[in-house]
Design a protein around this motif. Structure first.
Motif, PDB file in Angstrom:
ATOM      1  N   ALA A 145      27.780  45.039  37.033  1.00 50.09           N
ATOM      2  CA  ALA A 145      27.734  43.708  37.658  1.00 50.09           C
ATOM      3  C   ALA A 145      26.856  42.770  36.839  1.00 50.09           C
ATOM      4  CB  ALA A 145      27.214  43.823  39.084  1.00 50.09           C
ATOM      5  N   ARG A 146      25.683  43.265  36.390  1.00 55.26           N
ATOM      6  CA  ARG A 146      24.797  42.428  35.584  1.00 55.26           C
ATOM      7  C   ARG A 146      25.410  42.146  34.220  1.00 55.26           C
ATOM      8  NH1 ARG A 146      18.860  44.935  36.230  1.00 55.26           N
ATOM      9  NH2 ARG A 146      18.434  43.552  34.459  1.00 55.26           N
ATOM     10  N   ALA A 147      26.073  43.139  33.649  1.00 55.02           N
ATOM     11  CA  ALA A 147      26.730  42.929  32.359  1.00 55.02           C
ATOM     12  C   ALA A 147      27.821  41.870  32.479  1.00 55.02           C
ATOM     13  CB  ALA A 147      27.320  44.249  31.847  1.00 55.02           C
ATOM     14  N   GLN A 148      28.582  41.925  33.574  1.00 60.83           N
ATOM     15  CA  GLN A 148      29.639  40.931  33.786  1.00 60.83           C
ATOM     16  C   GLN A 148      29.058  39.525  33.877  1.00 60.83           C
ATOM     17  OE1 GLN A 148      33.163  41.419  33.968  1.00 60.83           O
ATOM     18  NE2 GLN A 148      32.927  39.213  33.664  1.00 60.83           N
ATOM     19  N   GLU A 149      27.907  39.406  34.548  1.00 58.84           N
ATOM     20  CA  GLU A 149      27.251  38.104  34.678  1.00 58.84           C
ATOM     21  C   GLU A 149      26.924  37.517  33.305  1.00 58.84           C
ATOM     22  OE1 GLU A 149      22.881  36.398  36.106  1.00 58.84           O
ATOM     23  OE2 GLU A 149      23.556  38.366  36.807  1.00 58.84           O
ATOM     24  N   PHE A 150      26.415  38.354  32.397  1.00 57.69           N
ATOM     25  CA  PHE A 150      26.002  37.834  31.096  1.00 57.69           C
ATOM     26  C   PHE A 150      27.166  37.714  30.117  1.00 57.69           C
ATOM     27  CE2 PHE A 150      21.937  38.946  32.952  1.00 57.69           C
ATOM     28  CZ  PHE A 150      21.220  37.791  32.655  1.00 57.69           C
ATOM     29  N   VAL A 151      28.208  38.501  30.305  1.00 55.32           N
ATOM     30  CA  VAL A 151      29.436  38.283  29.539  1.00 55.32           C
ATOM     31  C   VAL A 151      29.961  36.874  29.816  1.00 55.32           C
ATOM     32  CG1 VAL A 151      31.887  38.910  29.402  1.00 55.32           C
ATOM     33  CG2 VAL A 151      30.143  40.698  29.293  1.00 55.32           C
ATOM     34  N   ALA A 152      29.954  36.496  31.099  1.00 55.14           N
ATOM     35  CA  ALA A 152      30.401  35.142  31.468  1.00 55.14           C
ATOM     36  C   ALA A 152      29.441  34.093  30.932  1.00 55.14           C
ATOM     37  CB  ALA A 152      30.516  35.035  32.985  1.00 55.14           C
ATOM     38  N   LYS A 153      28.140  34.373  30.994  1.00 57.44           N
ATOM     39  CA  LYS A 153      27.141  33.384  30.584  1.00 57.44           C
ATOM     40  C   LYS A 153      27.273  33.013  29.113  1.00 57.44           C
ATOM     41  CE  LYS A 153      23.275  33.520  32.840  1.00 57.44           C
ATOM     42  NZ  LYS A 153      22.814  32.282  33.495  1.00 57.44           N
ATOM     43  N   VAL A 154      27.687  33.973  28.266  1.00 60.30           N
ATOM     44  CA  VAL A 154      27.822  33.677  26.829  1.00 60.30           C
ATOM     45  C   VAL A 154      29.260  33.319  26.447  1.00 60.30           C
ATOM     46  CG1 VAL A 154      25.853  35.130  26.228  1.00 60.30           C
ATOM     47  CG2 VAL A 154      28.167  36.113  26.134  1.00 60.30           C
ATOM     48  N   GLY A 155      30.113  33.088  27.443  1.00 56.00           N
ATOM     49  CA  GLY A 155      31.452  32.568  27.164  1.00 56.00           C
ATOM     50  C   GLY A 155      32.470  33.597  26.719  1.00 56.00           C
ATOM     51  N   LEU A 156      32.340  34.845  27.196  1.00 57.57           N
ATOM     52  CA  LEU A 156      33.284  35.892  26.789  1.00 57.57           C
ATOM     53  C   LEU A 156      34.130  36.390  27.958  1.00 57.57           C
ATOM     54  CD1 LEU A 156      31.124  38.001  24.298  1.00 57.57           C
ATOM     55  CD2 LEU A 156      32.934  36.371  23.748  1.00 57.57           C
ATOM     56  N   ASP A 157      34.244  35.587  28.997  1.00 56.95           N
ATOM     57  CA  ASP A 157      35.118  35.943  30.124  1.00 56.95           C
ATOM     58  C   ASP A 157      36.514  36.296  29.621  1.00 56.95           C
ATOM     59  OD1 ASP A 157      34.020  36.078  32.621  1.00 56.95           O
ATOM     60  OD2 ASP A 157      33.950  33.914  32.902  1.00 56.95           O
ATOM     61  N   GLY A 158      37.093  37.369  30.154  1.00 56.10           N
ATOM     62  CA  GLY A 158      38.439  37.777  29.758  1.00 56.10           C
ATOM     63  C   GLY A 158      38.465  38.728  28.579  1.00 56.10           C
ATOM     64  N   MET A 159      37.315  38.948  27.942  1.00 60.09           N
ATOM     65  CA  MET A 159      37.268  39.843  26.772  1.00 60.09           C
ATOM     66  C   MET A 159      36.512  41.137  27.070  1.00 60.09           C
ATOM     67  SD  MET A 159      36.577  37.138  23.672  1.00 60.09           S
ATOM     68  CE  MET A 159      37.577  35.652  23.515  1.00 60.09           C
ATOM     69  N   GLU A 160      36.284  41.419  28.336  1.00 58.42           N
ATOM     70  CA  GLU A 160      35.433  42.548  28.730  1.00 58.42           C
ATOM     71  C   GLU A 160      35.919  43.878  28.175  1.00 58.42           C
ATOM     72  OE1 GLU A 160      34.997  39.384  31.910  1.00 58.42           O
ATOM     73  OE2 GLU A 160      36.618  40.238  30.698  1.00 58.42           O
ATOM     74  N   GLN A 161      37.234  44.067  28.064  1.00 55.96           N
ATOM     75  CA  GLN A 161      37.772  45.371  27.668  1.00 55.96           C
ATOM     76  C   GLN A 161      38.091  45.460  26.173  1.00 55.96           C
ATOM     77  OE1 GLN A 161      37.515  47.802  29.849  1.00 55.96           O
ATOM     78  NE2 GLN A 161      36.731  46.195  31.233  1.00 55.96           N
ATOM     79  N   ARG A 162      37.791  44.410  25.432  1.00 61.36           N
ATOM     80  CA  ARG A 162      37.999  44.489  23.982  1.00 61.36           C
ATOM     81  C   ARG A 162      36.898  45.317  23.338  1.00 61.36           C
ATOM     82  NH1 ARG A 162      40.011  38.520  21.850  1.00 61.36           N
ATOM     83  NH2 ARG A 162      41.580  38.166  23.476  1.00 61.36           N
ATOM     84  N   ARG A 163      37.222  45.844  22.154  1.00 66.58           N
ATOM     85  CA  ARG A 163      36.232  46.575  21.375  1.00 66.58           C
ATOM     86  C   ARG A 163      35.755  45.678  20.227  1.00 66.58           C
ATOM     87  NH1 ARG A 163      38.747  50.599  24.016  1.00 66.58           N
ATOM     88  NH2 ARG A 163      37.414  52.372  24.576  1.00 66.58           N
ATOM     89  N   PRO A 164      34.567  45.977  19.665  1.00 65.88           N
ATOM     90  CA  PRO A 164      34.002  45.092  18.629  1.00 65.88           C
ATOM     91  C   PRO A 164      34.963  44.766  17.491  1.00 65.88           C
ATOM     92  CG  PRO A 164      32.342  46.635  19.354  1.00 65.88           C
ATOM     93  CD  PRO A 164      33.613  47.036  20.053  1.00 65.88           C
ATOM     94  N   ALA A 165      35.803  45.709  17.081  1.00 60.83           N
ATOM     95  CA  ALA A 165      36.726  45.467  15.965  1.00 60.83           C
ATOM     96  C   ALA A 165      37.757  44.392  16.297  1.00 60.83           C
ATOM     97  CB  ALA A 165      37.431  46.760  15.574  1.00 60.83           C
ATOM     98  N   GLN A 166      37.942  44.116  17.582  1.00 58.64           N
ATOM     99  CA  GLN A 166      38.919  43.106  18.006  1.00 58.64           C
ATOM    100  C   GLN A 166      38.300  41.720  18.164  1.00 58.64           C
ATOM    101  OE1 GLN A 166      39.882  45.700  21.477  1.00 58.64           O
ATOM    102  NE2 GLN A 166      42.013  45.327  20.892  1.00 58.64           N
TER     103      GLN A 166
END
Length: 347
Positions: A145-166
């Motif tokens: 839940a906290r990780a999701q909050e900060f994924v959104a905060k840095v503008g990466l919504d929708g990319m949660e399941q991507r891997r670094p190479a992508q």
């Protein structure tokens, strides 16, 4: 001013044989870097450095390659062991910390964001962001839940399941930033985090740091070799050369009053109107009553003030908290641009 988050006093990091003898020997400390190497085989990467970092401040350490800035930031959490001096975080002596306290410092209190992102290639974005929380022992549902909050905060919504190479370089750096933010540190330490990015992506990431700081007021220590980046991000800047801090001040102070020829050369091509503020240009007093034509904030940069004065064709009031501090006119503003601004008068 608040109690410092970090307080550094007389810090040295010397590499070479019998390094510990250098800080305590006045004859050796007075030598130029080449002379010290010739005489002792030692290099003083950090040379008697002192500064405080206050809560909510963006403190930039800037210098060219080899100036000692990256060594300095690593000394703050003893990723590199200092040779001499003191480092205090919130009143606690960092150099006296045992291994357990150091782990706690690095995991909870001072999060590092590196140039090379250090993402785990087999993990998704959200699992990379949650990694620091996992190390802290936070339960799975809470850390996601906290990780999701900060994924959104840095503008990466929708990319949660991507891997670094992508991901692009800028997106990977956003993951690194979100991972650091997720552990809710007292201070973020950035070691040239954007220097490998393309210029446009780098500018976007700088804007991201400015936005996050404005929204969260988080304390940051930012290392860079780029003057424009330092001027854009820093509340104060420590400019380093050969392990020493040659000048410490606000961007405006460094541009307006270089401490020596080295700093003067460094800032020679800076667009002064983008750094200097109307506080420097204003003449105290001069506007009475409740009407304040122009109503410029004292922190407004000169470039924007010139537009206001040019549009109205009249001097503008400099107003703070409803109180008129002074006035600026076209002549005084252009004097700042040309570097011929008058000496600051007492308000």
């Amino acid at each position: 001013m608040s109690t410092p988050v970090f307080s550094v006093e007389g810090l040295w990091k010397v590499f070479g044989p019998k390094a510990e003898r250098v800080p305590g020997d006045p004859e050796l400390t007075a030598l130029e870097p080449a002379e010290l190497r010739s005489r002792t085989g030692c290099t003083a990467a950090v040379h008697d450095v002192s500064f405080d970092v206050h809560k909510g401040e963006v403190f930039v350490v800037m210098g060219l390659s080899g100036s000692g800035k990256s060594t300095l930031v690593r000394c703050l959490t003893r990723l590199i062991e200092p040779t001499a001096g003191s480092i205090v975080i919130d009143g606690e002596d960092v150099r006296a910390m045992d291994k357990a306290r150091l782990r706690e410092l690095r995991r909870h209190r001072a999060a590092m964001v590196f140039q090379h992102f250090g993402l785990l290639p087999h993990r998704t974005v959200i699992d990379n962001v949650a990694y620091g929380l996992e190390i802290q022992g936070v339960g799975k549902s809470e850390r996601r839940a906290r990780a999701q909050e900060f994924v959104a905060k840095v503008g990466l919504d929708g990319m949660e399941q991507r891997r670094p190479a992508q991901l692009s370089g800028g997106q990977r750096q956003r993951v690194g930033l979100a991972r650091a933010l997720a552990v809710d540190p007292e201070v973020l330490l950035f070691d040239e985090p954007f220097s490998a990015l393309d210029p446009l992506i780098r500018r976007d990431m700088q804007e991201e740091v400015v936005r996050l700081h404005r929204e969260e007021g988080r304390t940051m220590v930012f290392i860079t070799h780029d003057l424009s980046e330092a001027l854009k991000l820093g509340d104060r800047i420590a400019l380093m050369r050969d392990g020493r801090v040659v000048q410490l001040g606000t961007p405006e102070e460094i541009v307006a009053h270089p401490a020596d020829d080295y700093v003067r050369e460094f800032v020679r091509d800076v667009a002064r109107e983008q750094v200097m503020t109307v506080r420097t240009a204003m003449r105290p007093g001069g506007c009475d009553g409740t009407e304040h034509p122009g109503a410029l904030d004292p922190g407004e940069v000169v470039a924007d003030a010139i537009k206001v004065v040019a549009r109205s064709g009249k001097p503008a009031c400099v107003v703070e908290d409803g109180r008129c501090l002074g006035v600026v006119d076209h002549e005084r503003l252009l004097g700042v641009v040309a570097g011929t601004e008058p000496q600051k008068e007492a308000v």
